[in-house]
Motif scaffolding. Structure first.
Motif, PDB file in Angstrom:
ATOM      1  N   HIS A 124       0.854  -1.192   0.000  1.00  0.00           N
ATOM      2  CA  HIS A 124       0.000   0.000   0.000  1.00  0.00           C
ATOM      3  C   HIS A 124       0.884   1.234   0.000  1.00  0.00           C
ATOM      4  CE1 HIS A 124       0.598   1.379   4.166  1.00  0.00           C
ATOM      5  NE2 HIS A 124       0.552   0.120   4.549  1.00  0.00           N
ATOM      6  N   GLY A 125       0.283   2.371  -0.340  1.00  0.00           N
ATOM      7  CA  GLY A 125       0.974   3.649  -0.304  1.00  0.00           C
ATOM      8  C   GLY A 125       0.505   4.480   0.871  1.00  0.00           C
ATOM      9  N   SER A 126       0.848   5.753   0.846  1.00  0.00           N
ATOM     10  CA  SER A 126       0.449   6.657   1.916  1.00  0.00           C
ATOM     11  C   SER A 126      -0.788   7.480   1.558  1.00  0.00           C
ATOM     12  CB  SER A 126       1.607   7.600   2.267  1.00  0.00           C
ATOM     13  OG  SER A 126       2.151   8.204   1.101  1.00  0.00           O
ATOM     14  N   LEU A 127      -1.085   7.640   0.263  1.00  0.00           N
ATOM     15  CA  LEU A 127      -2.230   8.467  -0.131  1.00  0.00           C
ATOM     16  C   LEU A 127      -3.551   7.867   0.336  1.00  0.00           C
ATOM     17  CD1 LEU A 127      -3.252  10.965  -1.683  1.00  0.00           C
ATOM     18  CD2 LEU A 127      -3.358   9.536  -3.736  1.00  0.00           C
ATOM     19  N   ILE A 128      -3.648   6.545   0.401  1.00  0.00           N
ATOM     20  CA  ILE A 128      -4.911   5.905   0.766  1.00  0.00           C
ATOM     21  C   ILE A 128      -5.287   6.199   2.216  1.00  0.00           C
ATOM     22  CG2 ILE A 128      -3.970   3.690   1.555  1.00  0.00           C
ATOM     23  CD1 ILE A 128      -7.083   4.302  -0.681  1.00  0.00           C
ATOM     24  N   ALA A 129      -4.339   6.691   3.018  1.00  0.00           N
ATOM     25  CA  ALA A 129      -4.610   7.029   4.416  1.00  0.00           C
ATOM     26  C   ALA A 129      -4.799   8.528   4.599  1.00  0.00           C
ATOM     27  CB  ALA A 129      -3.473   6.527   5.302  1.00  0.00           C
ATOM     28  N   PHE A 150       4.805  -4.039   2.212  1.00  0.00           N
ATOM     29  CA  PHE A 150       5.692  -3.223   1.382  1.00  0.00           C
ATOM     30  C   PHE A 150       5.009  -1.870   1.253  1.00  0.00           C
ATOM     31  CE2 PHE A 150       7.436  -1.271  -2.307  1.00  0.00           C
ATOM     32  CZ  PHE A 150       8.687  -1.826  -2.544  1.00  0.00           C
ATOM     33  N   MET A 151       5.607  -0.835   1.825  1.00  0.00           N
ATOM     34  CA  MET A 151       5.009   0.499   1.791  1.00  0.00           C
ATOM     35  C   MET A 151       5.709   1.361   0.759  1.00  0.00           C
ATOM     36  SD  MET A 151       4.390   3.298   4.777  1.00  0.00           S
ATOM     37  CE  MET A 151       3.737   4.916   4.378  1.00  0.00           C
ATOM     38  N   ASP A 152       4.897   2.018  -0.060  1.00  0.00           N
ATOM     39  CA  ASP A 152       5.378   2.875  -1.146  1.00  0.00           C
ATOM     40  C   ASP A 152       4.890   4.291  -0.851  1.00  0.00           C
ATOM     41  OD1 ASP A 152       6.195   4.009  -3.492  1.00  0.00           O
ATOM     42  OD2 ASP A 152       5.118   2.626  -4.802  1.00  0.00           O
ATOM     43  N   ILE A 153       5.773   5.113  -0.331  1.00  0.00           N
ATOM     44  CA  ILE A 153       5.371   6.468   0.054  1.00  0.00           C
ATOM     45  C   ILE A 153       5.145   7.338  -1.180  1.00  0.00           C
ATOM     46  CG2 ILE A 153       6.258   8.610   1.077  1.00  0.00           C
ATOM     47  CD1 ILE A 153       7.347   7.046   3.346  1.00  0.00           C
ATOM     48  N   LEU A 168       2.507   4.401   9.833  1.00  0.00           N
ATOM     49  CA  LEU A 168       2.469   3.390   8.776  1.00  0.00           C
ATOM     50  C   LEU A 168       3.818   2.688   8.651  1.00  0.00           C
ATOM     51  CD1 LEU A 168       0.470   5.318   6.013  1.00  0.00           C
ATOM     52  CD2 LEU A 168      -0.356   3.411   7.403  1.00  0.00           C
ATOM     53  N   LEU A 169       4.903   3.452   8.765  1.00  0.00           N
ATOM     54  CA  LEU A 169       6.234   2.861   8.681  1.00  0.00           C
ATOM     55  C   LEU A 169       6.485   1.880   9.824  1.00  0.00           C
ATOM     56  CD1 LEU A 169       8.417   5.933   7.667  1.00  0.00           C
ATOM     57  CD2 LEU A 169       7.721   4.012   6.234  1.00  0.00           C
ATOM     58  N   ASP A 170       5.932   2.162  10.995  1.00  0.00           N
ATOM     59  CA  ASP A 170       6.129   1.288  12.148  1.00  0.00           C
ATOM     60  C   ASP A 170       5.550  -0.107  11.917  1.00  0.00           C
ATOM     61  OD1 ASP A 170       7.526   3.074  13.727  1.00  0.00           O
ATOM     62  OD2 ASP A 170       5.719   3.881  14.682  1.00  0.00           O
ATOM     63  N   HIS A 171       4.604  -0.220  10.982  1.00  0.00           N
ATOM     64  CA  HIS A 171       3.962  -1.510  10.715  1.00  0.00           C
ATOM     65  C   HIS A 171       4.268  -2.014   9.304  1.00  0.00           C
ATOM     66  CE1 HIS A 171       1.593   0.188  14.091  1.00  0.00           C
ATOM     67  NE2 HIS A 171       1.627  -1.045  14.502  1.00  0.00           N
ATOM     68  N   SER A 172       5.413  -1.597   8.775  1.00  0.00           N
ATOM     69  CA  SER A 172       5.846  -2.043   7.457  1.00  0.00           C
ATOM     70  C   SER A 172       7.137  -2.840   7.584  1.00  0.00           C
ATOM     71  CB  SER A 172       6.063  -0.846   6.524  1.00  0.00           C
ATOM     72  OG  SER A 172       4.867  -0.100   6.377  1.00  0.00           O
ATOM     73  N   GLU A 181      11.072  12.583  -1.190  1.00  0.00           N
ATOM     74  CA  GLU A 181      10.343  12.086  -0.028  1.00  0.00           C
ATOM     75  C   GLU A 181      11.287  11.749   1.117  1.00  0.00           C
ATOM     76  OE1 GLU A 181       6.793  10.451  -2.924  1.00  0.00           O
ATOM     77  OE2 GLU A 181       8.475   9.149  -2.373  1.00  0.00           O
ATOM     78  N   LEU A 182      12.474  11.265   0.793  1.00  0.00           N
ATOM     79  CA  LEU A 182      13.487  11.036   1.832  1.00  0.00           C
ATOM     80  C   LEU A 182      13.850  12.359   2.500  1.00  0.00           C
ATOM     81  CD1 LEU A 182      15.492   9.145   3.264  1.00  0.00           C
ATOM     82  CD2 LEU A 182      17.113   9.602   1.413  1.00  0.00           C
ATOM     83  N   THR A 183      14.002  13.409   1.715  1.00  0.00           N
ATOM     84  CA  THR A 183      14.299  14.733   2.261  1.00  0.00           C
ATOM     85  C   THR A 183      13.169  15.217   3.169  1.00  0.00           C
ATOM     86  OG1 THR A 183      15.618  15.307   0.322  1.00  0.00           O
ATOM     87  CG2 THR A 183      14.805  17.126   1.665  1.00  0.00           C
TER      88      THR A 183
END
Length: 300
Positions: A124-129, A150-153, A168-172, A181-183
């Protein structure tokens, strides 16, 4: 079907509408599911469409491609998702419309559709949240299925919050993001002093991830584990059309590599090459089985 381990791809399906009036079916999770179908993995794509002409087009296109429609919900009130895309020198900017059908995925319907299937991982990505309802539905499904994620930001203003992304990252287990996005997730001062590898490794350590992969555009890609790292140079692009969806193609091959046990260095190289091939066409997907067949044959 229960004996086959399939990837569960969860999130938005929408139309990227360009300035010339052309509308191309997409959305990062849809694009990933599309590519995985092309590669023969038969993904379970979870999303929600409107009861409208665009929703009908989603169904018809998925049917033509042989995708499983059991996980695609229909909303009687909200429209099928749309995004306005503007291109400047091949680089896209996005105006993502609010309150779309994909924001209202019914988690109970998802779990009912999942009964009897055997899944290998969840993407999943982050937009859906981006909404409270979308966040709650995603958390409900993840809590029930207990799949490695597998999270795709995809950080699209104004549709993200730092606290939710970190949760979300804590559960990926695995993370893919681009250099911008890293920045955004790292403190700018620490990124300048540490560099991308150290910033990615701090994310990995803070959230207990197995790896972090960073797409670097014209500079290639970077994959970081706790004590290892690999880089790939940019793959050649025969004729640049646009870069819409290139990162989604990259993610799809990363998922494919995890499921096929290719090894991370090999997977990184193959993901980078496939993403470059997508830059030679307009839009994020290719309704051409020969594209996928050509790569699968090269990867034998």
């Amino acid at each position: 079907m229960a004996s086959v381990r399939r990837p569960l791809i969860y999130g938005e399906v929408l139309f990227d509408c360009f300035e010339d009036g052309d509308c191309v079916l997409g959305g990062a999770p849809f694009n990933v599911a599309w590519h995985l179908q092309g590669f023969g993995l038969e993904p379970c794509f979870v999303s929600r469409i409107g009861r409208d002409d665009l929703g009908k087009q989603v169904r018809e296109t998925m049917l033509r491609w042989g995708m499983d429609l059991r996980f695609l919900q229909e909303d009687p009130q909200k429209p099928t998702g749309r995004v306005q895309v503007a291109l400047q020198e091949g680089q896209p900017s996005f105006d993502i419309l609010p309150d779309q059908a994909y924001d209202r995925i019914d988690p109970n319907g998802v779990l009912a559709a999942c009964a009897g299937d055997n899944f290998s991982l969840m993407y999943h990505g982050s937009l859906i949240a981006r909404t409270d309802a979308g966040w709650a539905a995603l958390e409900h499904v993840k809590r029930d299925l207990q799949l490695p994620v597998f999270m795709d930001i995809n950080l699209r203003e104004p549709w993200w919050r730092m606290d939710r992304v970190k949760a979300l990252l804590d559960h990926s287990r695995w993370l893919k993001l681009n250099d911008d996005e890293l920045t955004a997730l790292a403190a700018p001062s620490s990124l300048q002093s540490e560099g991308q590898t150290d910033a990615a490794r701090r994310l990995l350590t803070a959230h207990g991830l197995d790896f972090v992969v960073v797409t670097l555009g014209a500079e290639g890609g970077l994959l970081v584990k706790e004590k290892e790292r690999w880089t790939v140079p940019p793959a050649p692009v025969s004729r640049l059309a646009d870069t819409v969806g290139a990162g989604d193609g990259f993610s799809a091959v990363m998922v494919l590599g995890l499921m096929r046990d290719w090894g991370l260095e090999v997977t990184l190289k193959r993901a980078n090459t496939f993403a470059a091939a997508l830059c030679a066409q307009k839009g994020a997907t290719a309704e051409n089985p020969s594209l996928y067949r050509r790569f699968l044959e090269a990867w034998q």
